[in-house]
Design an enzyme around this catalytic site. Sequence first.
Site, PDB file in Angstrom:
ATOM      1  N   GLU A   1      -5.869  33.681 -73.273  1.00  0.00           N
ATOM      2  CA  GLU A   1      -7.384  34.192 -72.783  1.00  0.00           C
ATOM      3  C   GLU A   1      -7.599  33.974 -71.406  1.00  0.00           C
ATOM      4  O   GLU A   1      -8.846  33.909 -71.386  1.00  0.00           O
ATOM      5  CB  GLU A   1      -8.033  33.415 -74.171  1.00  0.00           C
ATOM      6  CG  GLU A   1      -8.062  33.515 -75.212  1.00  0.00           C
ATOM      7  CD  GLU A   1      -8.572  32.615 -76.163  1.00  0.00           C
ATOM      8  OE1 GLU A   1      -9.933  33.462 -75.869  1.00  0.00           O
ATOM      9  OE2 GLU A   1      -8.487  32.010 -76.799  1.00  0.00           O
TER      10      GLU A   1
ATOM     11  N   SER B   1      -9.277  35.567 -79.586  1.00  0.00           N
ATOM     12  CA  SER B   1      -9.523  36.310 -79.033  1.00  0.00           C
ATOM     13  C   SER B   1      -8.602  37.437 -79.322  1.00  0.00           C
ATOM     14  O   SER B   1      -8.281  38.640 -78.795  1.00  0.00           O
ATOM     15  CB  SER B   1      -9.668  37.039 -77.510  1.00  0.00           C
ATOM     16  OG  SER B   1     -10.108  35.838 -76.481  1.00  0.00           O
TER      17      SER B   1
ATOM     18  N   GLU C   1     -13.496  31.488 -88.907  1.00  0.00           N
ATOM     19  CA  GLU C   1     -13.471  30.250 -87.991  1.00  0.00           C
ATOM     20  C   GLU C   1     -14.577  29.747 -87.182  1.00  0.00           C
ATOM     21  O   GLU C   1     -16.104  30.715 -87.159  1.00  0.00           O
ATOM     22  CB  GLU C   1     -12.380  30.593 -87.113  1.00  0.00           C
ATOM     23  CG  GLU C   1     -12.429  32.378 -86.504  1.00  0.00           C
ATOM     24  CD  GLU C   1     -11.612  32.526 -85.124  1.00  0.00           C
ATOM     25  OE1 GLU C   1     -10.149  32.189 -85.580  1.00  0.00           O
ATOM     26  OE2 GLU C   1     -12.168  34.088 -84.525  1.00  0.00           O
TER      27      GLU C   1
ATOM     28  N   ASN D   1     -15.735  28.878 -83.097  1.00  0.00           N
ATOM     29  CA  ASN D   1     -15.136  28.803 -81.671  1.00  0.00           C
ATOM     30  C   ASN D   1     -16.655  28.121 -80.616  1.00  0.00           C
ATOM     31  O   ASN D   1     -17.268  28.056 -81.724  1.00  0.00           O
ATOM     32  CB  ASN D   1     -15.518  30.444 -80.593  1.00  0.00           C
ATOM     33  CG  ASN D   1     -14.156  31.377 -82.158  1.00  0.00           C
ATOM     34  OD1 ASN D   1     -13.428  31.655 -81.768  1.00  0.00           O
ATOM     35  ND2 ASN D   1     -15.103  31.999 -82.752  1.00  0.00           N
TER      36      ASN D   1
ATOM     37  N   SER E   1     -20.832  39.767 -73.833  1.00  0.00           N
ATOM     38  CA  SER E   1     -20.396  38.546 -75.194  1.00  0.00           C
ATOM     39  C   SER E   1     -21.377  38.385 -75.811  1.00  0.00           C
ATOM     40  O   SER E   1     -22.703  38.858 -75.997  1.00  0.00           O
ATOM     41  CB  SER E   1     -20.002  37.107 -74.152  1.00  0.00           C
ATOM     42  OG  SER E   1     -19.132  37.502 -73.206  1.00  0.00           O
TER      43      SER E   1
END
Length: 323
Positions: free
Chosen positions: A14, A164, A286, A288, A297
Site C-alpha cells: 500500500e 486495500s 474489518e 481500518n 478517499s
Amino acid sequence: MKNVAIIMGGYSSEYKISLTSGNVVYQNLNPSKYKGYRVHILKDKWVYVADDASEYPIDKSDFSVTVKGSKVIFDVVFNAIHGTPGEDGLLQAYFELLQLPQTSCDYYQAALTFNKRDTLSVLKPYGIKTATSHYLNLGDDIPVDTILEKVGLPCFVKPNKSGSSFGITKVHAKTDFLPAIETAFKEDNEVIIESFLDGIEVSVGVISYKGETKVLPITEIVSENDFFDYEAKYLGKSQEITPARLSKEVQEKVEAVAKKAYEVLKMKGFSRSEFILVNGEPHMLEMNTVPGLTNESILPQQAREAGISLAELFENAIEEVVQ
C-alpha cells in the site's frame, strides 16, 4: 508554530497509496499553525523529503532530522502510513517510547485491528455480528470439503493482515479455492475464509472530534466488480454514495454498532469500519485505523458531507493529541 512530521510510505503493497495520502495531508495543513515535514518511511530509508526533493535522513534515536546544519525536533507525528509499520502498532509503540504524540490509535489497538480475525473475535461478545469464518495459518492442513461445508460458496479468502484488498479472492467454485488460498498466503502467513454475505456494503468513519466520538455520514459501496476490490477502490470501478441510501432505522443501527466497536476497542483518531447489511442487520468485516486520506478517499468524502473540510479534519487530528 508546531513542527508536524507527516509519515507516509511504509513497507507494504500500500506504500504508493500512502504517499498520496501523506501529500494530501501536507497540502491541507494550516500554514499559520503548522510547519509540515514529509517523512518517507521506506524499507531502505527513513528520510525527510523537502519541497525541492532533496532528502535528509531521520535520526531514529529521537526521530529528529538535521537540515542544513540545523536540528529539527517534531512536536507531533501525523500518521498516514497504511499497512506495516504504521497501521499495525510498530510505529505507535516506537513513538510512545520516545514520548512523541502521534495522530492514530495506540499500539495495542493498531496491532489488534490490523489482525482482522482477532478484531472480530474481540467484538463478538459485545453482540457485533460477523460472517461465518474459518482461519488458516501457513503450513496448516487444508480440509477443503469441511471448510466449504462450514462457510458455503461463494466465499471470500483474505489475507488476515493486509489492506486495500490486496490478496483477496471471491471464490465461486471449489476448484478455485486452493489457488485463492495461495494468493492470500502471498500477502500474509495467516488467512481468513468468510461466508459470502448477500447485502448492502457500507463504510463508516468514526473519529475523535473535539473530544467526542463522532460517527461520520455513512457511505454505501456499489462495486462494478465482483466485490469492492483494488480496482473498485482506486480505479473508479465503484460508486461510493454518501450519505448511504438507508432508512433512518437502519442508519441509526449501523451508527450505533460502529460507535460501539470504536469505544469497546478504546480507539483514538481516525477509523473506518466496513459492514455488510443483511436484512438491515450490520455484519462487521474489518476496521481500518489509518484509512485513505486522498481527496477521493471515503473518510474525507464523509467528513465533507458532515461539513468538515480536510484542513479542519487534519487540524483536529493533531489538536486531539497535542496538549
